[in-house]
Design a protein around this motif. Structure first.
Motif, PDB file in Angstrom:
ATOM      1  N   ARG A 216      -4.786   6.619  -1.559  1.00 12.07           N
ATOM      2  CA  ARG A 216      -4.361   5.167  -1.343  1.00 12.07           C
ATOM      3  C   ARG A 216      -4.027   4.041  -2.018  1.00 12.07           C
ATOM      4  O   ARG A 216      -5.099   3.666  -2.588  1.00 12.07           O
TER       5      ARG A 216
ATOM      6  N   GLY B 116      -8.740   9.393  -0.997  1.00 13.38           N
ATOM      7  CA  GLY B 116      -9.254  10.324   0.392  1.00 13.38           C
ATOM      8  C   GLY B 116      -8.715  11.220   1.243  1.00 13.38           C
ATOM      9  O   GLY B 116      -8.137  11.622   0.376  1.00 13.38           O
ATOM     10  N   TYR B 117      -8.688  10.954   2.782  1.00 12.91           N
ATOM     11  CA  TYR B 117      -8.429  12.025   2.907  1.00 12.91           C
ATOM     12  C   TYR B 117      -7.200  11.340   4.834  1.00 12.91           C
ATOM     13  O   TYR B 117      -7.279  10.708   4.444  1.00 12.91           O
ATOM     14  N   SER B 118      -5.968  12.335   4.127  1.00  9.22           N
ATOM     15  CA  SER B 118      -5.222  11.297   5.199  1.00  9.22           C
ATOM     16  C   SER B 118      -4.427  13.011   5.993  1.00  9.22           C
ATOM     17  O   SER B 118      -4.476  14.172   5.175  1.00  9.22           O
TER      18      SER B 118
ATOM     19  N   GLN C 242       4.556   3.944   4.387  1.00  5.88           N
ATOM     20  CA  GLN C 242       4.054   3.011   6.288  1.00  5.88           C
ATOM     21  C   GLN C 242       5.062   2.331   6.020  1.00  5.88           C
ATOM     22  O   GLN C 242       4.930   0.844   6.551  1.00  5.88           O
TER      23      GLN C 242
ATOM     24  N   THR D 218       0.795  -1.334  -0.220  1.00  4.88           N
ATOM     25  CA  THR D 218      -0.204   0.173  -0.205  1.00  4.88           C
ATOM     26  C   THR D 218       1.204   1.083   0.187  1.00  4.88           C
ATOM     27  O   THR D 218       2.145   0.910   0.430  1.00  4.88           O
TER      28      THR D 218
ATOM     29  N   VAL E 240      -4.955  12.472  -0.888  1.00  2.00           N
ATOM     30  CA  VAL E 240      -4.414  11.764  -1.194  1.00  2.00           C
ATOM     31  C   VAL E 240      -5.346  10.242  -1.892  1.00  2.00           C
ATOM     32  O   VAL E 240      -6.294   9.989  -2.465  1.00  2.00           O
TER      33      VAL E 240
ATOM     34  N   VAL F 167       0.338   6.024   0.089  1.00  2.00           N
ATOM     35  CA  VAL F 167      -0.304   6.356   0.616  1.00  2.00           C
ATOM     36  C   VAL F 167       0.150   8.211  -0.269  1.00  2.00           C
ATOM     37  O   VAL F 167       0.667   8.191   0.547  1.00  2.00           O
TER      38      VAL F 167
ATOM     39  N   HIS G 115      -6.137  17.882   6.501  1.00  2.00           N
ATOM     40  CA  HIS G 115      -5.778  16.691   5.442  1.00  2.00           C
ATOM     41  C   HIS G 115      -5.629  17.168   4.711  1.00  2.00           C
ATOM     42  O   HIS G 115      -5.264  18.246   4.053  1.00  2.00           O
TER      43      HIS G 115
ATOM     44  N   PHE H  60      -6.254   7.356   7.543  1.00  2.00           N
ATOM     45  CA  PHE H  60      -6.760   6.904   5.516  1.00  2.00           C
ATOM     46  C   PHE H  60      -8.227   6.783   5.119  1.00  2.00           C
ATOM     47  O   PHE H  60      -9.115   6.268   6.327  1.00  2.00           O
ATOM     48  N   TRP H  61      -8.828   8.265   5.721  1.00  2.00           N
ATOM     49  CA  TRP H  61     -10.386   8.196   5.380  1.00  2.00           C
ATOM     50  C   TRP H  61     -10.595   8.674   4.257  1.00  2.00           C
ATOM     51  O   TRP H  61     -10.989   9.574   2.786  1.00  2.00           O
TER      52      TRP H  61
END
Length: 181
Positions: free
Chosen positions: A64, A38-40, A108, A11, A62, A13, A59, A141-142
């Motif tokens: 993933r 998504g958002y991070s 990661q 993975t 981003v 991001v 945020h 990560f959202w």
């Protein structure tokens, strides 16, 4: 597919400005299994797009990326990432301005962090300028709202897609043709 179920999946991001652009580019690569916008990096759990655009959640937009490193390694993924966004502008990609558009790598692992720093050094040497991409530790990560997923694929005629994403896709096809799925 869960990473624990398949040791051949890694993975990444990555934040490269608008996640619509980054998603469209990276999901075109051979060895990329899944790209989720998504958002991070922020301090609000499960933020909405509107909250992130409000510029006070911390945020970054981003994607993933789940990829098979036997087909595309992290360094190669980063080379495409750097070639298809501007890593030299702080919190900006073209007309998109704000902290949510920062260039960032949420590493990661320590190995990813070392690879990121090495690739950044190569990009700085090639561009003969400083790269401002943030090299950060992994953060929650959202996933973005469903309407952001596969945005370019679903809306290729939309104005933003035509004027911002399409040129990045053309550059991808020209410079990385042998890597396309």
């Amino acid at each position: 597919m869960n990473q624990s179920q398949d040791s051949n999946v890694e993975t990444a991001v990555l934040g490269g400005g608008c996640f619509w652009c980054t998603e469209g580019v990276l999901q075109s690569l051979r060895g990329v299994l899944e790209v989720t916008p998504g958002y991070s990096g922020g301090h609000v759990d499960n933020p909405s797009y509107e909250q992130v655009c409000g510029k006070d959640t911390g945020h970054i937009e981003v994607v993933r990326v789940r990829f098979d490193p036997s087909i595309i390694d992290f360094a190669t993924l980063l080379k495409v990432f750097f070639a298809t966004h501007d890593p030299t502008t702080v919190d900006r990609q073209g007309a998109d301005v704000g902290p949510q558009y920062a260039s960032a790598i949420f590493c990661q692992s320590e190995e990813q962090k070392a690879v990121a720093r090495d690739v950044i050094a190569q990009v700085e040497a090639a561009l003969d300028t400083r790269v401002v991409t943030k090299v950060l530790d992994a953060a929650p990560f959202w996933p973005a709202e469903a309407y952001h997923h596969d945005y370019y694929a679903r809306n290729p005629q939309q104005g933003y897609c035509q004027f911002v994403i399409a040129p990045k896709m053309a550059k991808l096809r020209k410079d990385f043709a042998g890597m396309l799925a």
